[in-house]
Design a protein around this motif. Structure first.
Motif, short mmCIF file in Angstrom:
data_model
loop_
_atom_site.label_atom_id
_atom_site.label_comp_id
_atom_site.label_asym_id
_atom_site.label_seq_id
_atom_site.Cartn_x
_atom_site.Cartn_y
_atom_site.Cartn_z
N HIS A 1 0.87 -1.17 0.00
CA HIS A 1 0.00 0.00 0.00
C HIS A 1 0.90 1.22 0.00
CE1 HIS A 1 -2.87 2.89 2.18
NE2 HIS A 1 -3.37 2.70 0.97
N PHE A 2 0.84 2.01 -1.08
CA PHE A 2 1.80 3.10 -1.26
C PHE A 2 1.75 4.10 -0.11
CE2 PHE A 2 2.63 7.46 -2.72
CZ PHE A 2 3.98 7.32 -3.04
N MET A 3 0.56 4.48 0.33
CA MET A 3 0.46 5.47 1.41
C MET A 3 1.08 4.95 2.70
SD MET A 3 -0.32 8.53 2.10
CE MET A 3 -1.32 9.00 0.68
N SER A 4 0.93 3.66 2.96
CA SER A 4 1.53 3.07 4.16
C SER A 4 3.05 3.09 4.07
CB SER A 4 1.03 1.63 4.35
OG SER A 4 -0.37 1.60 4.48
N SER B 1 2.21 -6.75 13.97
CA SER B 1 1.52 -5.57 13.49
C SER B 1 2.54 -4.51 13.07
CB SER B 1 0.62 -5.00 14.60
OG SER B 1 0.06 -3.76 14.23
N TYR B 2 2.11 -3.62 12.19
CA TYR B 2 2.92 -2.46 11.82
C TYR B 2 2.26 -1.17 12.30
CZ TYR B 2 4.98 -5.87 8.65
OH TYR B 2 5.58 -6.98 8.14
N PHE B 3 0.94 -1.15 12.30
CA PHE B 3 0.21 0.07 12.65
C PHE B 3 0.38 0.42 14.13
CE2 PHE B 3 -3.87 1.98 14.11
CZ PHE B 3 -3.75 3.19 13.45
N ARG B 4 0.17 -0.54 15.00
CA ARG B 4 0.23 -0.25 16.44
C ARG B 4 1.62 0.20 16.89
NH1 ARG B 4 -3.57 -4.49 16.40
NH2 ARG B 4 -1.98 -6.09 16.71
N ARG C 1 11.36 -3.38 8.44
CA ARG C 1 10.60 -4.63 8.34
C ARG C 1 9.44 -4.47 7.35
NH1 ARG C 1 10.16 -8.81 12.10
NH2 ARG C 1 9.21 -10.58 11.05
N TYR C 2 8.79 -3.31 7.36
CA TYR C 2 7.68 -3.09 6.44
C TYR C 2 8.16 -3.17 4.99
CZ TYR C 2 3.51 -1.18 4.27
OH TYR C 2 2.40 -1.03 3.48
N ILE C 3 9.30 -2.56 4.71
CA ILE C 3 9.86 -2.60 3.35
C ILE C 3 10.21 -4.04 2.97
CG2 ILE C 3 11.80 -1.88 1.91
CD1 ILE C 3 11.83 0.74 3.49
N SER C 4 10.79 -4.77 3.91
CA SER C 4 11.22 -6.14 3.64
C SER C 4 10.04 -7.07 3.41
CB SER C 4 12.06 -6.64 4.83
OG SER C 4 12.42 -8.00 4.65
N ARG D 1 -2.81 1.55 6.22
CA ARG D 1 -3.57 0.32 6.05
C ARG D 1 -2.75 -0.86 6.56
NH1 ARG D 1 -5.22 -1.39 0.11
NH2 ARG D 1 -3.20 -2.44 0.17
N GLU D 2 -3.24 -1.49 7.60
CA GLU D 2 -2.54 -2.64 8.19
C GLU D 2 -2.69 -3.84 7.26
OE1 GLU D 2 -0.17 -3.86 10.25
OE2 GLU D 2 -1.24 -3.51 12.14
#
Length: 683
Positions: A224-227, A288-291, A337-340, A410-411
């Motif tokens: 998700h680009f915005m995330s 999780s990434y959002f929390r 981690r999100y990028i990976s 967006r999680e």
């Protein structure tokens, strides 16, 4: 080869073999195996060349009698050759990995430093076959033929009439997905580089050796680009938060009744907290990434508010607690981690480069913003001046970011995230998203081996399978590590040296940056604005330097050569920084700082690239991953550097420069020596 090493061990234990005979026999065996691989490789290249020659004759005949269906058939035939070339590239990569592993296993069993001897004697030989496996393997001519003929057929199919050569228009050579996949595989194998790849290596986001199409499809679903943008903004704001207080940390300490050199503790307290926050954020990102990002934003909002309030409360304790809170909000482990995990492979290098660019921009903007906050006024009982405004500004920035995060992030779905875990254990294709023909053909490369074993040999290996170490069991090999102790056991001497090099460069950079306000104020009577401009200019060198190294220097020299040269330049910069002559001049300080900082930036990219190559693939996932280990090494270096500045301050500001540079020089020399000892293992 593993079977042979196990037999050597047993023979030495019972006394039927001695060390010299083992070394000689293993060298001969390894030479034969490498020769077998290379000869097979040349044979396969010859077959591909023959097929291309036949297709070329059919293409000449087609020019006399054009036909739409025949053009499509020829295009598919060329793509089929490309798919077979991808299989061959996968074969070479797997054997290169296997060769590194067997050398490491032999050294571990016998302690002879065999890798150093073998690489030194084989890699530089004029008839080196080892270079065929590890370096450029001569696929350029085959790729060029496929690319050029596909472009010609496309031109013929669209009846353009005008001949457009791919050599005149290089962009045309990568229009076909197959060609793009081959190009990526060749670049990875030959370790070629460019600006984007070199910049992305600074992020140290480890990738699996052979990602599967299904694994990348999972990443597509989670992307998700915005995330991703929010993660990059988090990185930018955190780096601004780190460096915005550096120009004024000494004056803030003085205003609260402490010594100017307490700025080392003020700056370093953030790094102290980051040592612990990196671990729990890394573990939290498994679920999780959002929390974690929300928690990070709230903690940073509170920390910056406390930092700003410390002035009116006249409390150095509140100031330090505020910086500790800021360190506890470091979510860089989540950003990596999100990028990976959530960015598709085809976009991951761009995202990694964005991560590094955001960090570099934040590093430059922090001091620059501090330069703009030179004012002094009060609202009610709150003071707003050059010391407190960085805290208030960052509090506002984190509040706005928190609202944006809450609305736009967006999680990734839990089902998709869990589905990605077992896929990581399956070796797959070289590329993804290339259509049925490419995916099917490349998948075959892992179900139909290029070098088929005889039944007798398979049975022989099956009997000896029990002799292999637990760590090399296929199931165990794919599992991420679950403790810091297990992660440490996977660190080979080469990995330990590269982590030490990373520690060294972060230590040297922190000494330079953290004490800059004190040193320039004592020797040159610089104002906070002058220090801020100086630090901003240093930060702005990051991207231009990476452009030069990534596009030019990185393609001219091996990474290990750049590593050693960069270490020597850092050492030279530190030596030049010492106060030997009186008076200490501005050109000497600025020149030495520029040499040290730029060399350390170059060193960081090369170091992390080599680190990702020599580190176990088991450290590419899980809580205790390679990114966490490098972050902890760098953060620990910053903590020690900031502590050194504060302790040295008790001896007086006149001695601060030389006393803090002495350990940096010692560590730098030690890293150069350690690199020389492991130099050949970095081949």
């Amino acid at each position: 080869m593993k079977k042979k090493v196990n037999r050597y061990t047993q023979q030495i234990e019972v006394g039927t073999q001695n060390g010299d005979n083992v070394l000689m026999d293993f060298s001969r065996l390894l030479d034969c195996e490498i020769e077998r691989i290379v000869l097979f490789l040349l044979e396969q290249q010859g077959q591909l060349a023959t097929r291309l020659s036949d297709l070329r004759e059919q293409q000449h005949a087609l020019l006399q009698q054009p036909g739409g269906s025949r053009i499509s058939e020829l295009q598919e035939a060329y793509r089929a050759v490309g798919c077979d070339l991808l299989r061959l590239l996968s074969f070479v990569e797997i054997n290169a990995i296997g060769l590194r592993k067997i050398l490491k296993k032999f050294d571990k069993r016998f302690g002879y430093k065999f890798t150093n001897y073998y690489v030194k004697t084989r890699a530089n030989h004029p008839y080196s076959q080892l270079r065929q496996v590890f370096k450029h393997v001569g696929f350029g001519a085959v790729v060029g033929a496929i690319s050029r003929n596909l472009a010609d057929l496309q031109d013929l199919q669209h009846h353009q009439g005008n001949y457009i050569s791919i050599y005149d228009h290089p962009a045309l050579s990568h229009l076909d997905p197959v060609i793009d996949s081959i190009r990526s595989a060749v670049e990875k194998l030959s370790n070629s580089t460019n600006y984007l790849h070199f910049l992305g290596r600074h992020a140290f986001i480890m990738e699996d050796d052979l990602p599967t199409p299904s694994q990348d499809d999972t990443a597509d679903q989670r992307y998700h680009f915005m995330s991703l943008l929010l993660n990059l903004v988090n990185t930018f704001l955190y780096m601004v938060n780190t460096y915005i207080i550096v120009p004024t940390a000494d004056s803030y300490s003085l205003s609260l009744g402490a010594a100017a050199t307490v700025c080392g503790v003020v700056i370093g307290s953030m790094a102290v907290a980051q040592v612990f926050s990196s671990v729990y954020f890394s573990a939290w990102s498994n679920r999780s990434y959002f929390r974690p990002l929300v928690f990070s934003s709230v903690v940073l909002l509170v920390g910056n508010t406390l930092y700003a309030l410390a002035y009116d409360l006249n409390s150095i304790s509140v100031l330090l607690i505020g910086r500790l809170f800021c360190g506890l909000g470091s979510a860089r482990a989540v950003n990596r981690r999100y990028i990976s995990d959530c960015v598709p492979l085809k976009l991951r290098m761009q995202a990694s480069a964005g991560f590094v660019s955001a960090s570099a921009l934040g590093m430059a903007c922090g001091p620059a913003l501090s330069c703009l906050l030179q004012t002094n006024f009060k609202i009610s009982k709150l003071t707003f001046n050059e010391d407190t405004l960085p805290g208030w500004l960052m509090s506002l920035a984190w509040l706005v970011y928190l609202l944006w995060l809450w609305i736009s992030f967006r999680e990734p779905s839990l089902e998709t995230k869990e589905a990605a875990v077992p896929q990581e254990a399956n070796a797959g294709t070289v590329s993804s998203g290339l259509g049925p023909l490419v995916n099917i053909a490349v998948e075959k490369s892992f179900t139909q081996p290029l070098l088929v074993k005889s039944e007798a040999k398979q049975q022989d290996e099956g009997e000896d399978q029990g002799c292999d170490d637990i760590e090399e069991d296929s199931g165990e090999f794919q599992k991420p590590v679950t403790s810091i102790v297990m992660a440490y056991r996977l660190l080979t001497p080469s990995v330990k040296v590269q982590l030490f090099v990373y520690f060294m460069l972060k230590y040297a950079m922190e000494i330079l940056l953290a004490e800059s306000s004190v040193i320039t104020g004592y020797y040159f009577i610089w104002t906070s604005s002058s220090v801020a401009i100086f630090l901003a200019c240093l930060g702005l060198t990051v991207l231009p330097v990476n452009i030069i190294v990534g596009n030019y220097i990185g393609n001219m020299f091996e990474e290990r050569q750049l590593l050693l040269a960069s270490e020597i330049m850092v050492c030279f910069g530190i030596l030049l920084s010492f106060q030997v002559f009186i008076p200490y001049s501005v050109p000497q300080y600025v020149g030495s700082a520029l040499i040290t900082f730029v060399s350390a930036e170059v060193l960081e990219g090369v170091n992390l690239s080599l680190l990702s190559r020599v580190m176990s693939s088991r450290l590419s996932r899980g809580t205790y991953n390679g990114g966490l280990l490098s972050t902890e090494a760098g953060t620990l270096a910053r903590v020690i550097a900031d502590g050194t500045i504060t302790l040295s301050g008790y001896l007086g500001e006149s001695r601060l420069l030389n006393i803090t540079l002495a350990p940096a020089l010692l560590i730098c020399i030690s890293s150069i020596i350690a690199t020389c000892f492991t130099y050949n293992s970095l081949y």
